[in-house]
Design a protein around this motif. Sequence first.
Motif, PDB file in Angstrom:
ATOM      1  N   VAL A 204      88.868 -32.617 154.210  1.00 27.07           N
ATOM      2  CA  VAL A 204      89.650 -31.380 154.242  1.00 27.07           C
ATOM      3  C   VAL A 204      88.726 -30.207 154.542  1.00 27.07           C
ATOM      4  O   VAL A 204      87.753 -29.964 153.815  1.00 27.07           O
ATOM      5  CB  VAL A 204      90.387 -31.132 152.911  1.00 27.07           C
ATOM      6  CG1 VAL A 204      91.152 -29.815 152.961  1.00 27.07           C
ATOM      7  CG2 VAL A 204      91.332 -32.278 152.596  1.00 27.07           C
ATOM      8  N   MET A 205      89.004 -29.499 155.632  1.00 27.37           N
ATOM      9  CA  MET A 205      88.266 -28.288 155.955  1.00 27.37           C
ATOM     10  C   MET A 205      89.064 -27.098 155.459  1.00 27.37           C
ATOM     11  O   MET A 205      90.259 -26.987 155.739  1.00 27.37           O
ATOM     12  CB  MET A 205      88.037 -28.172 157.465  1.00 27.37           C
ATOM     13  CG  MET A 205      87.085 -27.037 157.855  1.00 27.37           C
ATOM     14  SD  MET A 205      86.955 -26.804 159.658  1.00 27.37           S
ATOM     15  CE  MET A 205      86.313 -28.403 160.170  1.00 27.37           C
ATOM     16  N   LYS A 206      88.393 -26.219 154.719  1.00 22.76           N
ATOM     17  CA  LYS A 206      89.058 -25.027 154.194  1.00 22.76           C
ATOM     18  C   LYS A 206      88.430 -23.775 154.794  1.00 22.76           C
ATOM     19  O   LYS A 206      87.245 -23.745 155.109  1.00 22.76           O
ATOM     20  CB  LYS A 206      88.956 -24.989 152.669  1.00 22.76           C
ATOM     21  CG  LYS A 206      89.745 -26.094 151.981  1.00 22.76           C
ATOM     22  CD  LYS A 206      89.708 -25.966 150.469  1.00 22.76           C
ATOM     23  CE  LYS A 206      90.561 -27.039 149.818  1.00 22.76           C
ATOM     24  NZ  LYS A 206      90.543 -26.940 148.336  1.00 22.76           N
ATOM     25  N   ARG A 207      89.279 -22.783 154.925  1.00 19.07           N
ATOM     26  CA  ARG A 207      88.834 -21.481 155.422  1.00 19.07           C
ATOM     27  C   ARG A 207      89.053 -20.463 154.320  1.00 19.07           C
ATOM     28  O   ARG A 207      90.190 -20.148 153.977  1.00 19.07           O
ATOM     29  CB  ARG A 207      89.622 -21.099 156.669  1.00 19.07           C
ATOM     30  CG  ARG A 207      89.225 -19.759 157.235  1.00 19.07           C
ATOM     31  CD  ARG A 207      90.026 -19.477 158.479  1.00 19.07           C
ATOM     32  NE  ARG A 207      89.533 -18.307 159.134  1.00 19.07           N
ATOM     33  CZ  ARG A 207      89.640 -18.067 160.421  1.00 19.07           C
ATOM     34  NH1 ARG A 207      90.238 -18.954 161.204  1.00 19.07           N
ATOM     35  NH2 ARG A 207      89.156 -16.973 160.952  1.00 19.07           N
ATOM     36  N   ARG A 208      87.961 -19.992 153.747  1.00 20.22           N
ATOM     37  CA  ARG A 208      88.016 -19.065 152.620  1.00 20.22           C
ATOM     38  C   ARG A 208      88.964 -19.580 151.536  1.00 20.22           C
ATOM     39  O   ARG A 208      89.739 -18.826 150.954  1.00 20.22           O
ATOM     40  CB  ARG A 208      88.425 -17.670 153.080  1.00 20.22           C
ATOM     41  CG  ARG A 208      87.435 -16.998 154.017  1.00 20.22           C
ATOM     42  CD  ARG A 208      86.086 -16.770 153.357  1.00 20.22           C
ATOM     43  NE  ARG A 208      85.126 -16.098 154.230  1.00 20.22           N
ATOM     44  CZ  ARG A 208      83.839 -15.955 153.937  1.00 20.22           C
ATOM     45  NH1 ARG A 208      83.353 -16.477 152.827  1.00 20.22           N
ATOM     46  NH2 ARG A 208      83.021 -15.337 154.770  1.00 20.22           N
TER      47      ARG A 208
END
Length: 393
Positions: A204-208
């Motif tokens: 899972v890639m998260k942005r902020r």
Amino acid sequence: MESSMCLSSAILSLCLSCMWLGVLPYISSAPTDTIKPGEELQFSEKLLVSAKGTFTLGFFSLESGSYLGIWFTIDAQKEKVWVANRDKPVSGTDANLTLDADGRLMIMHSGGDPIVLNYNQAARNSTATLLDSGNFVLEEFNSDGSVKEKLWESFDDPTDTLLPGMKLGINLKTRQNWSLASWINEQVPAPGTFTLEWNGTQLVMKRRGGTYWSSGTLKNRSFEFIPWLSFDTCNNIYCFNSVANENEIYFSYSVPDGVVSEWALNSRGGLSDTNRPLFVTDDVCDGFEEYPGCAVQNPPTCRTRKDGFMKQSVHISESPSSIKEDSSLGPSDCQAICWNNCSCTACNTIYTNGTGCRFWGTKITQAYAGDANQEALYVLSSSRVTGKSLSVF
């Protein structure tokens, strides 16, 4: 005796010849992979090199400061796979890595207190070794020379790169979290916009903090949303390993001996490996983009599918409409903020190291040759329809 005198005479003659030619003979010493109690690794005088020469550990400088890092020895660009003090840069080159008599591994520098890498994990009879896996390990030894305990390792503190054998996940006993965090930009290795985690079934890639992209479930040794990784054995480049028990939940991968591999998360959300097809391209889930694995986006009603950012040299006629001086913000953050503000037409960073944000809310015009008031900005444009590659949010 006579032969010794002849040898000494020959060496002296060689040295004098070299001096006459303006060249001093260089006598090299074999690099070491280990730092022992009381030893120092100087900023520019000494490096640690793993036993087979795969990895190098040493100091390096960027515009944002100086750091201790690890890189592939054969990499001409010296792209860092790990940075010890990514959010604590030191000034100048007056620094060294020291293992003191108490077993504390620390960066000593003239600008302040030591940066200790192994808090609460020190022991007197210990050494720190750079392994051919890229792991920098501090171990305590028994009196007979056998390893007593692993006290600390760099693999427990990842930066933006996953190496074979590293873990993504969590240790349920110690609550140790293994995740990647992108650099803010190419000059600032401090944790940036994107993180990469393992939730037990998928990457899972998260942005902020908000979900940006996911790999899809790992099933039959392939990921749903990384199509080209479509195999169900370990006979290709990668062998995946997923573990879930009462002690830890994690993902790791391995590669055949001799294969160079590093999964790197960049400051624009791209995920790639050395000289191989991209897993995730930069900005892939921004704006109106539709791509397998992207989280559902809710773009503002003022933006259209034609809109995107293009870096242009423009004429500046007035000051920015607003400024965010937060040095933890990079170009990707500035564009995201501008994209979601319907009055914003262009943006850029503030500081020379590419951090902080400035925003314009007026019409931006292209600069002309010789324009004294020109500057390169990320400008919102509808040129995307022409097929040009833009960053879109």
